[in-house]
Design a protein around this motif. Structure first.
Motif, mmCIF file in Angstrom:
data_model
loop_
_atom_site.group_PDB
_atom_site.id
_atom_site.type_symbol
_atom_site.label_atom_id
_atom_site.label_comp_id
_atom_site.label_asym_id
_atom_site.label_seq_id
_atom_site.Cartn_x
_atom_site.Cartn_y
_atom_site.Cartn_z
ATOM 1 N N LEU A 283 0.826 -1.210 0.000
ATOM 2 C CA LEU A 283 0.000 0.000 0.000
ATOM 3 C C LEU A 283 0.858 1.255 0.000
ATOM 4 C CD1 LEU A 283 -3.013 0.961 0.230
ATOM 5 C CD2 LEU A 283 -2.558 1.220 2.686
ATOM 6 N N MET A 284 1.937 1.243 0.770
ATOM 7 C CA MET A 284 2.802 2.422 0.880
ATOM 8 C C MET A 284 3.503 2.750 -0.431
ATOM 9 S SD MET A 284 4.551 1.537 4.546
ATOM 10 C CE MET A 284 5.469 3.051 4.799
ATOM 11 N N THR A 285 3.744 1.751 -1.240
ATOM 12 C CA THR A 285 4.584 1.944 -2.427
ATOM 13 C C THR A 285 3.786 1.938 -3.727
ATOM 14 O OG1 THR A 285 5.089 -0.430 -2.454
ATOM 15 C CG2 THR A 285 6.602 1.003 -1.271
ATOM 16 N N LYS A 286 2.463 2.058 -3.643
ATOM 17 C CA LYS A 286 1.662 2.199 -4.861
ATOM 18 C C LYS A 286 1.224 3.652 -5.016
ATOM 19 C CE LYS A 286 -3.227 1.580 -3.836
ATOM 20 N NZ LYS A 286 -4.438 0.796 -4.148
ATOM 21 N N ASN A 287 0.816 4.026 -6.203
ATOM 22 C CA ASN A 287 0.458 5.408 -6.498
ATOM 23 C C ASN A 287 -0.913 5.748 -5.914
ATOM 24 O OD1 ASN A 287 0.327 7.976 -7.529
ATOM 25 N ND2 ASN A 287 -0.048 7.353 -9.634
ATOM 26 N N HIS A 288 -0.936 6.764 -5.038
ATOM 27 C CA HIS A 288 -2.187 7.222 -4.439
ATOM 28 C C HIS A 288 -2.625 8.578 -4.986
ATOM 29 C CE1 HIS A 288 -2.552 4.122 -1.255
ATOM 30 N NE2 HIS A 288 -1.237 4.089 -1.355
ATOM 31 N N THR A 289 -1.936 9.076 -6.001
ATOM 32 C CA THR A 289 -2.274 10.396 -6.542
ATOM 33 C C THR A 289 -2.493 10.323 -8.050
ATOM 34 O OG1 THR A 289 0.093 10.912 -6.682
ATOM 35 C CG2 THR A 289 -1.074 11.644 -4.705
ATOM 36 N N GLU A 290 -3.106 9.251 -8.481
ATOM 37 C CA GLU A 290 -3.385 9.060 -9.912
ATOM 38 C C GLU A 290 -4.168 10.248 -10.459
ATOM 39 O OE1 GLU A 290 -2.575 7.199 -13.177
ATOM 40 O OE2 GLU A 290 -2.327 5.980 -11.353
ATOM 41 N N GLY A 291 -3.697 10.783 -11.603
ATOM 42 C CA GLY A 291 -4.384 11.902 -12.240
ATOM 43 C C GLY A 291 -3.962 13.261 -11.723
ATOM 44 N N LEU A 292 -3.156 13.298 -10.669
ATOM 45 C CA LEU A 292 -2.664 14.577 -10.159
ATOM 46 C C LEU A 292 -1.288 14.884 -10.740
ATOM 47 C CD1 LEU A 292 -3.836 14.397 -6.416
ATOM 48 C CD2 LEU A 292 -5.048 15.275 -8.431
ATOM 49 N N ASN A 293 -0.666 15.910 -10.248
ATOM 50 C CA ASN A 293 0.565 16.435 -10.853
ATOM 51 C C ASN A 293 1.835 15.722 -10.394
ATOM 52 O OD1 ASN A 293 -0.385 17.858 -8.404
ATOM 53 N ND2 ASN A 293 1.615 18.828 -8.487
ATOM 54 N N SER A 294 1.727 14.743 -9.507
ATOM 55 C CA SER A 294 2.898 14.027 -9.020
ATOM 56 C C SER A 294 2.469 12.648 -8.539
ATOM 57 C CB SER A 294 3.552 14.807 -7.871
ATOM 58 O OG SER A 294 4.675 14.125 -7.358
#
Length: 371
Positions: A283-294
């Motif tokens: 969970l810590m190492t997957k992308n949690h900001t999909e569609g955002l700028n980073s």
């Protein structure tokens, strides 16, 4: 929890790694930083571990040694804050989706009752999407830790939570307060109990005692404190917090960071010690900001085109940097991690050559993979 040296060829790496000696010697010659320690490990073995240059050049010169302690600056965020937050999640004490307004004491709820601030979650704090400004000079506006915490709570948001990623120390300072409030223990004591002691990270600590300062790498000649900093936290806001925060303040060695990195690669385990579960590491190492700028994980930066791990690390890579000149990158697909510690702010933070050097160095290492 000991690491062993092995020839790079035995873990699928080529002798291209030898070029690192010349590369880092040139970095020292060009004054990119006075000194550095580089540790590279693959498949549980150290394949490169060397020191270069000086740990201090003013007021006197001291040679670098590879077992010296560095001020890790923002590497504190993933190692301490994110790890402790996930330990609280695993223990059923908090959820990442808990709202901050529901976790603070009643006397502070009023600071979060605006239409936007009442939406801030623990996850927003850990992914830099809470809406806080990037930085404010808390050290010049506050007298102690309690005033720092309250100032952050009162701070107006610059954007709505979840709208975009703005890397902010303030969100992690807010998280520091929550962790301490919920645990009834200061974050340095909690990190020692839950992370450093179990992992036998004997040289990882906040506020190194004066009797070991000779083994601590110097940072900046600080105008605010009017001295060259050795053994004192470089970050001014962390200094105002007695050197103890979740955003900065941690000191450690390359060897201790190797233990932590291998624990992350092993999905929470090292030897017979478990710090986190496999599910938490994933969970810590997957992308949690999909569609955002980073691209942000929980406390971790994820690989992008402009990441400091260069062009050749895999898209699964995650890591973090520190303002003082430190960095840690982990590539789980290649079972590889790189710990690159420098004192680039010594004697002045104006030296920014490391920004170009980091990706070049990681390219050399990644291009040495031959299997």
């Amino acid at each position: 929890m000991r690491f062993y040296f092995i020839e790079p060829e035995k873990v699928g790496m080529s002798d291209r790694l030898n070029y690192l000696d010349k590369f880092l010697a040139e970095c020292i010659r060009s004054k990119a930083f006075p000194g550095a320690v580089l540790l590279v490990a693959r498949r549980g073995f150290i394949i490169y571990f060397k020191e270069f240059g000086y740990s201090m050049i003013i007021p006197k010169k001291r040679k670098m040694h590879r077992d010296m302690l560095f001020d890790l600056a923002s590497l504190t965020k993933p190692i301490v804050s994110a790890t402790l937050a996930m330990i609280l999640v695993e223990n059923g004490i908090i959820s990442l989706m808990d709202k901050v307004i529901d976790l603070v004491p009643d006397k502070y709820r009023k600071y979060f009752e605006s239409e936007d601030k009442d939406k801030i979650t623990v996850k927003n704090l850990l992914t830099h999407t809470a809406g806080f400004p990037a930085w404010i000079p808390l050290y010049s506006q506050c007298k102690n830790r309690d005033e720092v915490f309250e100032k952050v709570m009162k701070c107006d948001l610059k954007y709505s939570p979840g709208e975009k990623v703005v890397y902010s120390d303030l969100g992690i300072i807010m998280l520091t307060y929550l962790i301490e409030h919920i645990s009834c223990k200061r974050i340095d004591l909690l990190a020692s109990e839950k992370i450093f002691k179990p992992l036998d990270m004997k040289n990882t600590m906040y506020n190194p005692p004066k009797n070991i300062w000779k083994n601590v790498v110097a940072t900046e000649k600080c105008g605010y404190r009017n001295r060259v900093l050795v053994g004192e936290v470089h970050d001014e806001n962390a200094f105002r917090m007695d050197g103890v925060s979740g955003h900065a303040g941690l000191f450690s060695t390359a060897t201790d960071l190797a233990i932590f990195s291998q624990m992350m690669l092993n999905k929470g385990f090292i030897d017979d010690v478990q710090i986190l579960s496999r599910k938490s590491i994933e969970l810590m190492t997957k992308n949690h900001t999909e569609g955002l700028n980073s691209r942000r994980g929980i406390g971790w930066e994820l690989k992008t085109e402009n990441a400091s791990c260069g062009d050749l690390f895999s898209d699964a890579s995650y890591g973090h940097t520190g303002f003082t000149g430190t960095s840690l990158w982990i590539d789980p697909r290649e079972e590889l991690f790189v710990i690159f510690l420098t004192n680039r702010v010594h004697p002045s933070r104006e030296n920014r050559k490391i920004l170009r050097i980091r990706p070049l160095l990681h390219n050399i290492i990644a291009s040495s993979i031959k299997d």
